[in-house]
Design an enzyme around this catalytic site. Structure first.
Site, PDB file in Angstrom:
ATOM      1  N   LYS A 164       2.739   4.668   1.113  1.00  0.00           N
ATOM      2  CA  LYS A 164       3.258   5.248   2.168  1.00  0.00           C
ATOM      3  C   LYS A 164       2.974   6.537   2.382  1.00  0.00           C
ATOM      4  O   LYS A 164       3.518   7.563   1.596  1.00  0.00           O
ATOM      5  CB  LYS A 164       4.653   4.956   2.654  1.00  0.00           C
ATOM      6  CG  LYS A 164       5.018   5.339   4.041  1.00  0.00           C
ATOM      7  CD  LYS A 164       6.420   5.034   4.181  1.00  0.00           C
ATOM      8  CE  LYS A 164       6.827   5.167   5.783  1.00  0.00           C
ATOM      9  NZ  LYS A 164       6.539   6.484   6.184  1.00  0.00           N
ATOM     10  N   CYS A 224      34.655  37.464 -16.372  1.00  0.00           N
ATOM     11  CA  CYS A 224      35.979  37.490 -16.906  1.00  0.00           C
ATOM     12  C   CYS A 224      35.918  38.699 -17.831  1.00  0.00           C
ATOM     13  O   CYS A 224      34.848  38.934 -18.822  1.00  0.00           O
ATOM     14  CB  CYS A 224      36.251  35.977 -17.868  1.00  0.00           C
ATOM     15  SG  CYS A 224      37.509  36.360 -18.834  1.00  0.00           S
ATOM     16  N   CYS A 231      38.225  35.284 -24.182  1.00  0.00           N
ATOM     17  CA  CYS A 231      38.356  34.337 -23.290  1.00  0.00           C
ATOM     18  C   CYS A 231      37.977  32.850 -24.081  1.00  0.00           C
ATOM     19  O   CYS A 231      36.592  32.921 -24.566  1.00  0.00           O
ATOM     20  CB  CYS A 231      37.606  34.535 -21.965  1.00  0.00           C
ATOM     21  SG  CYS A 231      37.769  32.898 -20.856  1.00  0.00           S
ATOM     22  N   CYS A 255      41.608  32.046 -18.810  1.00  0.00           N
ATOM     23  CA  CYS A 255      42.510  32.908 -19.537  1.00  0.00           C
ATOM     24  C   CYS A 255      43.554  33.613 -18.813  1.00  0.00           C
ATOM     25  O   CYS A 255      44.356  34.387 -19.110  1.00  0.00           O
ATOM     26  CB  CYS A 255      41.706  33.618 -20.508  1.00  0.00           C
ATOM     27  SG  CYS A 255      40.989  34.938 -19.971  1.00  0.00           S
ATOM     28  N   TYR A 270      -5.433   2.964   7.736  1.00  0.00           N
ATOM     29  CA  TYR A 270      -4.434   1.839   6.964  1.00  0.00           C
ATOM     30  C   TYR A 270      -4.237   0.669   8.035  1.00  0.00           C
ATOM     31  O   TYR A 270      -3.743  -0.329   7.680  1.00  0.00           O
ATOM     32  CB  TYR A 270      -2.880   2.299   6.533  1.00  0.00           C
ATOM     33  CG  TYR A 270      -2.258   3.242   7.564  1.00  0.00           C
ATOM     34  CD1 TYR A 270      -2.038   2.889   8.844  1.00  0.00           C
ATOM     35  CD2 TYR A 270      -1.883   4.546   6.945  1.00  0.00           C
ATOM     36  CE1 TYR A 270      -1.225   3.771   9.500  1.00  0.00           C
ATOM     37  CE2 TYR A 270      -1.100   5.330   7.939  1.00  0.00           C
ATOM     38  CZ  TYR A 270      -0.854   4.968   9.192  1.00  0.00           C
ATOM     39  OH  TYR A 270      -0.045   5.639   9.871  1.00  0.00           O
ATOM     40  N   CYS A 313      40.614  35.117 -13.929  1.00  0.00           N
ATOM     41  CA  CYS A 313      39.778  34.079 -14.875  1.00  0.00           C
ATOM     42  C   CYS A 313      40.574  33.015 -14.748  1.00  0.00           C
ATOM     43  O   CYS A 313      41.836  33.007 -15.163  1.00  0.00           O
ATOM     44  CB  CYS A 313      39.530  34.541 -16.092  1.00  0.00           C
ATOM     45  SG  CYS A 313      38.796  33.253 -16.953  1.00  0.00           S
ATOM     46  N   GLU A 347       0.860  -1.298   0.067  1.00  0.00           N
ATOM     47  CA  GLU A 347      -0.101  -0.001   0.019  1.00  0.00           C
ATOM     48  C   GLU A 347       0.867   1.219   0.081  1.00  0.00           C
ATOM     49  O   GLU A 347       2.123   0.999   0.253  1.00  0.00           O
ATOM     50  CB  GLU A 347      -0.972   0.175   0.987  1.00  0.00           C
ATOM     51  CG  GLU A 347      -0.125   0.038   2.495  1.00  0.00           C
ATOM     52  CD  GLU A 347      -0.949  -0.248   3.855  1.00  0.00           C
ATOM     53  OE1 GLU A 347      -1.866   0.499   4.058  1.00  0.00           O
ATOM     54  OE2 GLU A 347      -0.987  -1.227   4.272  1.00  0.00           O
ATOM     55  N   LYS A 374      11.365   3.245   1.032  1.00  0.00           N
ATOM     56  CA  LYS A 374      11.455   4.617   0.517  1.00  0.00           C
ATOM     57  C   LYS A 374      11.910   4.975  -0.838  1.00  0.00           C
ATOM     58  O   LYS A 374      13.179   4.490  -1.155  1.00  0.00           O
ATOM     59  CB  LYS A 374      12.069   5.250   1.690  1.00  0.00           C
ATOM     60  CG  LYS A 374      11.798   5.324   3.055  1.00  0.00           C
ATOM     61  CD  LYS A 374      10.879   6.165   3.477  1.00  0.00           C
ATOM     62  CE  LYS A 374      10.634   6.822   4.631  1.00  0.00           C
ATOM     63  NZ  LYS A 374      11.848   7.730   5.428  1.00  0.00           N
TER      64      LYS A 374
HETATM   65  S1  IVH Z   1       1.316   0.919   9.047  1.00  0.00           S
HETATM   66  C1  IVH Z   1       3.298  -0.047  12.499  1.00  0.00           C
HETATM   67  N1  IVH Z   1       0.694   2.120   6.495  1.00  0.00           N
HETATM   68  O1  IVH Z   1       4.778   5.673   8.254  1.00  0.00           O
HETATM   69  C2  IVH Z   1       2.939   1.242  12.390  1.00  0.00           C
HETATM   70  N2  IVH Z   1       1.962   3.356   8.021  1.00  0.00           N
HETATM   71  O2  IVH Z   1       7.460   5.611   8.938  1.00  0.00           O
HETATM   72  C3  IVH Z   1       2.838   1.532  10.922  1.00  0.00           C
HETATM   73  N3  IVH Z   1       2.519   5.520   7.248  1.00  0.00           N
HETATM   74  O3  IVH Z   1       4.164   5.645  11.941  1.00  0.00           O
HETATM   75  C4  IVH Z   1       1.316   1.317  10.431  1.00  0.00           C
HETATM   76  N4  IVH Z   1       1.478   5.475   5.423  1.00  0.00           N
HETATM   77  O4  IVH Z   1       2.644   7.105  10.160  1.00  0.00           O
HETATM   78  C5  IVH Z   1       1.173   2.299   7.914  1.00  0.00           C
HETATM   79  N5  IVH Z   1      -0.005   2.792   4.475  1.00  0.00           N
HETATM   80  C6  IVH Z   1       0.560   3.096   5.777  1.00  0.00           C
HETATM   81  C7  IVH Z   1       1.191   4.078   6.132  1.00  0.00           C
HETATM   82  C8  IVH Z   1       1.952   4.418   7.364  1.00  0.00           C
HETATM   83  C9  IVH Z   1       2.177   6.232   6.140  1.00  0.00           C
HETATM   84  C10 IVH Z   1       3.151   6.081   8.377  1.00  0.00           C
HETATM   85  C11 IVH Z   1       2.840   5.954  10.026  1.00  0.00           C
HETATM   86  C12 IVH Z   1       4.074   5.231  10.417  1.00  0.00           C
HETATM   87  C13 IVH Z   1       5.298   5.820   9.660  1.00  0.00           C
HETATM   88  C14 IVH Z   1       6.608   4.923   9.548  1.00  0.00           C
END
Ligand code: IVH
Length: 720
Positions: free
Chosen positions: A115, A483, A488, A447, A252, A444, A113, A350
């Site tokens: 982030k 310059c 040059c 030159c 999430y 410069c 999923e 990341k």
């Molecule tokens: S799962 C176990 N799902 O990322 C805690 N976290 O860098 C993680 N985050 O503290 C929960 N999107 O704030 C999860 N799809 C996602 C997320 C997510 C962003 C954040 C969350 C977490 C942090 C860690």
């Protein structure tokens, strides 16, 4: 770096990381990238010097602590963080660690999923009613921000009525965002007595632009990204102000569902055996779930998901910084458990950071097409936004002063989009006292002529505050150094193009050369030979592959025949033929350099204008500096082979029209290799005019002068 230096650096890194962590989690400033970059350096250093490992140090503890202005709440279930992975390799390492802890026949499905890059919150529902919401804080204790959370439309105040008879429609379409698909329909479940939902509060990219526009107008500070904006808005003590910010929420995870009636039929309870089922359930009870999610059978599919979302990401309406990968099965999650601050069963992939930290080793000056002197920061190759870079532009001396940049400083570099990176900040707290101040050159570097100060730039006069994010240093009115020499070599674009074509570096066309010059990568042709893949790859429309090709070609062409080298120098009146005559007669650069004007003049076909131009070229200091630079940068001149007299010795040929079986270049080479001469114009000294198809005026001239004309076949016969 020795042990003492390493210890000092580790200490500095730890204190700066601690400061940033505090600022990031409690004051809504700073960016993740800088923090990650410093942490990374620390990790590498500790691996190299394990004697400085410290389990109580900040890097081994959960970030964030509660603020004073909101009431504190203790979380029923700890709010964890995630362990990051930055490459496919690290992802596979994570899988290896996971598999080691499980029995060999455990089948793993992964759930992928988005982030989100916002603020993590927990939402508590009692008998389906929203009663409290809190920030993560230090993971154990957070801040009660219920009133502000209530203003977010995508947080349901009441969970959806799932109380219909079994098989009847459930789901709360009122809270469901239309862009994210229809919620699955399922009825018959009862709402739990206690539900705790985890998710992220976000501000859309569009809203952030609007908000920053208003802030700009009212001379208020701007938010660097949507994470900071969302966090800052949630921390408003006045919920009315928070409401104006148009925040959003995506769920999430479910931390807990509890039913007080232990005799409740299982069909009345949600089926929650996997992380993906949790997502479905969240959606059914009225939460917004992002549709970019997938169950993957293996890491190959996970990687495909990561790549697919990477393409969507720039246009995704919210800030994201990666992909969260979970072992889908909840029982397996339980077995894997939590270690330190993060679950073993989850990893955060990341995407490459756009900012990174590095140490400035040197500041070099480049001279542009207009003669402007541009300082460049030189540092250890550092990975930023997916490519390795070792130079960053500093724009001008003013900026070095504004940044207070010194050689030896730890700096933040940023690679926004596909351009050469720039230095955006100096981490002055990382100083040791050994840093050196930069002084602008007074001559410069190309030159040796004088340098003058001029005002330049100023594209955006309306912009007042240069400290604000989004402000481009290059847009500001500033003083630049130039310059003063109109001749040059750095200003002469045509000579650069000529040089490269004489060296037959076909990969470097005029457009590319102009680009390299504008980016400050090269000042003169000699700089071409010090370019590295890392310099070119980050530029837009280049990338790893084409950078590699360019570097390969440059390396290949570093060795050059003397005649071509002379031709490349662009000496007035010295074309290919004259260069060949000079090379054949003098044999080495040294001999030509030491030659008197009369010696040059004595060569057949070379007249007084040419000989004086050649002689004067080698008297000009800047030309000698240039030649020396070429040799220093690895150009080698091949020896001129003393040729045996060939069968075309004493004959001069002129080519005209198109030859059908041999190219003009090859025909020329063949003639020369057999000791013949090639001339571009017909005179009474011409032995033969080789006439191909559609021969032009040269043929008419030959006929006028009574020079013998031969066709292609006759010419080829002569070569046999
Ligand atoms: S799962 C176990 N799902 O990322 C805690 N976290 O860098 C993680 N985050 O503290 C929960 N999107 O704030 C999860 N799809 C996602 C997320 C997510 C962003 C954040 C969350 C977490 C942090 C860690």
């Amino acid at each position: 770096m020795n042990l003492i230096e390493a210890e000092k650096r580790i200490k500095k890194l730890r204190s700066e990381i601690a400061r940033l962590r505090d600022a990031y989690h409690t004051k809504d400033i700073g960016t993740d990238d800088v923090y990650d970059s410093l942490n990374n350096e620390l990790k590498v250093l500790i691996k190299k010097y394990p004697e400085f490992e410290d389990l109580n140090a900040g890097e081994n503890r959960v970030a964030g602590r509660p603020l004073d202005k909101f009431e504190k709440v203790k979380h029923k279930t700890r709010m964890l963080s995630l362990n990051d992975v930055f490459s496919e390799e690290e992802l596979y390492d994570w899988e290896k660690r996971v598999k080691k802890l499980l029995s060999s026949n455990t089948k793993i499905n992964y759930f992928c999923e988005v982030k989100f890059d916002g603020l993590a919150v927990t939402l508590i529902y009692e008998k389906g009613k929203f009663v409290r919401g809190a920030t993560r804080g230090d993971g154990f204790i957070g801040e009660d921000i219920t009133q502000n959370l209530k203003t977010i439309k995508s947080i349901p105040l009441e969970l959806s009525p799932l109380l219909g008879k079994e098989g009847e429609e459930g789901g709360n379409s009122k809270n469901h965002h239309p862009a994210f698909g229809t919620p699955p329909q399922k009825g018959g479940e009862e709402i739990p007595d206690y539900t705790e939902v985890r998710g992220e509060v976000l501000m859309s990219k569009k809203t952030l632009i609007k908000l920053n526009f208003e802030n700009e107008k009212n001379d208020r500070p701007l938010f660097a990204n949507s994470r900071n904006a969302a966090a800052g808005s949630l921390r408003q003590l006045d919920p009315k102000l928070a409401a104006e910010r148009e925040l959003d929420f995506f769920a999430y995870d479910i931390a807990e569902v509890e039913f007080s009636r232990s005799d409740l039929k299982s069909s009345k309870r949600p089926d929650l055996y996997t992380h993906s089922e949790k997502h479905d359930y969240l959606n059914r009870i009225g939460f917004q779930i992002d549709k970019n999610q997938a169950i993957c059978k293996n890491l190959k599919e996970v990687t495909a998901f990561i790549k697919k979302f990477e393409k969507i990401r720039p246009d995704f309406p919210y800030g994201t910084d990666g992909v969260v990968i979970s072992v889908d099965d909840l029982k397996t999650q339980e077995i894997l458990g939590v270690i330190g601050k993060a679950p073993r069963y989850m990893a955060a992939y990341k995407y490459p950071a756009e900012r990174a930290t590095t140490i400035v080793k040197d500041i070099k000056i480049n001279v542009g097409r207009t003669g402007v002197l541009t300082p460049l920061a030189i540092f250890e190759p550092t990975s930023v936004a997916g490519s390795v870079v070792s130079k960053a532009t500093l724009h001008n001396a003013d900026q070095i002063e504004r940044l207070d940049l010194r050689i030896g400083d730890t700096v933040v570099i940023e690679k926004a989009g596909d351009v050469i990176p720039k230095v955006v900040e100096v981490l002055t707290r990382m100083r040791t006292g050994k840093e050196k101040k930069f002084k602008m050159v007074s001559k410069c570097p190309v030159c040796g002529s004088g340098v003058e100060k001029k005002e330049s730039g100023g594209k955006k006069p309306g912009f007042k505050n240069s400290k604000k994010p989004g402000f481009e240093e290059s847009d500001k009115l500033s003083v630049a150094f130039y310059c003063t020499n109109p001749k040059c070599p750095a200003k002469n674009e045509r000579s650069l193009i000529h040089f490269v074509s004489a060296f037959e570096i076909y990969e470097l066309g005029p457009k590319i050369l102009r680009r390299f010059k504008d980016e400050g990568l090269i000042t003169d042709a000699a700089d071409i030979f010090t370019l590295s893949k890392e310099d070119i790859a980050p530029l837009e429309r280049f990338g790893e592959k084409s950078a590699e090709n360019i570097i390969k070609e440059i390396k290949l062409k570093k060795k050059i025949p003397f005649s071509k080298f002379l031709f490349a120098l662009g000496i007035l009146h010295v074309g290919e033929e004259t260069a060949r005559d000079l090379a054949n007669n003098f044999g080495t650069l040294n001999k030509l350099y030491n030659a008197e004007i009369e010696e040059i003049n004595r060569i057949e076909n070379i007249g007084p204008a040419v000989s004086s131009s050649v002689y004067n070229y080698f008297k000009e200091k800047s030309n000698l500096v240039f030649i020396e630079k070429l040799l220093k940068n690895g150009v080698t001149i091949e020896k001129v082979e003393k040729k045996k007299e060939g069968k075309l010795s004493g004959l001069t040929f002129v080519l005209t029209g198109t030859l059908s079986s041999i190219s003009r270049t090859l025909a020329k080479e063949k003639i020369i290799s057999l000791s013949g001469k090639v001339s571009s114009s017909v005179s009474k000294n011409t032995s033969y005019v080789i006439a191909g198809e559609e021969a032009g005026s040269k043929l008419t001239n030959a006929q006028k002068l009574g020079v013998k004309v031969i066709n292609e076949k006759e010419f080829l016969d002569m070569l046999k």
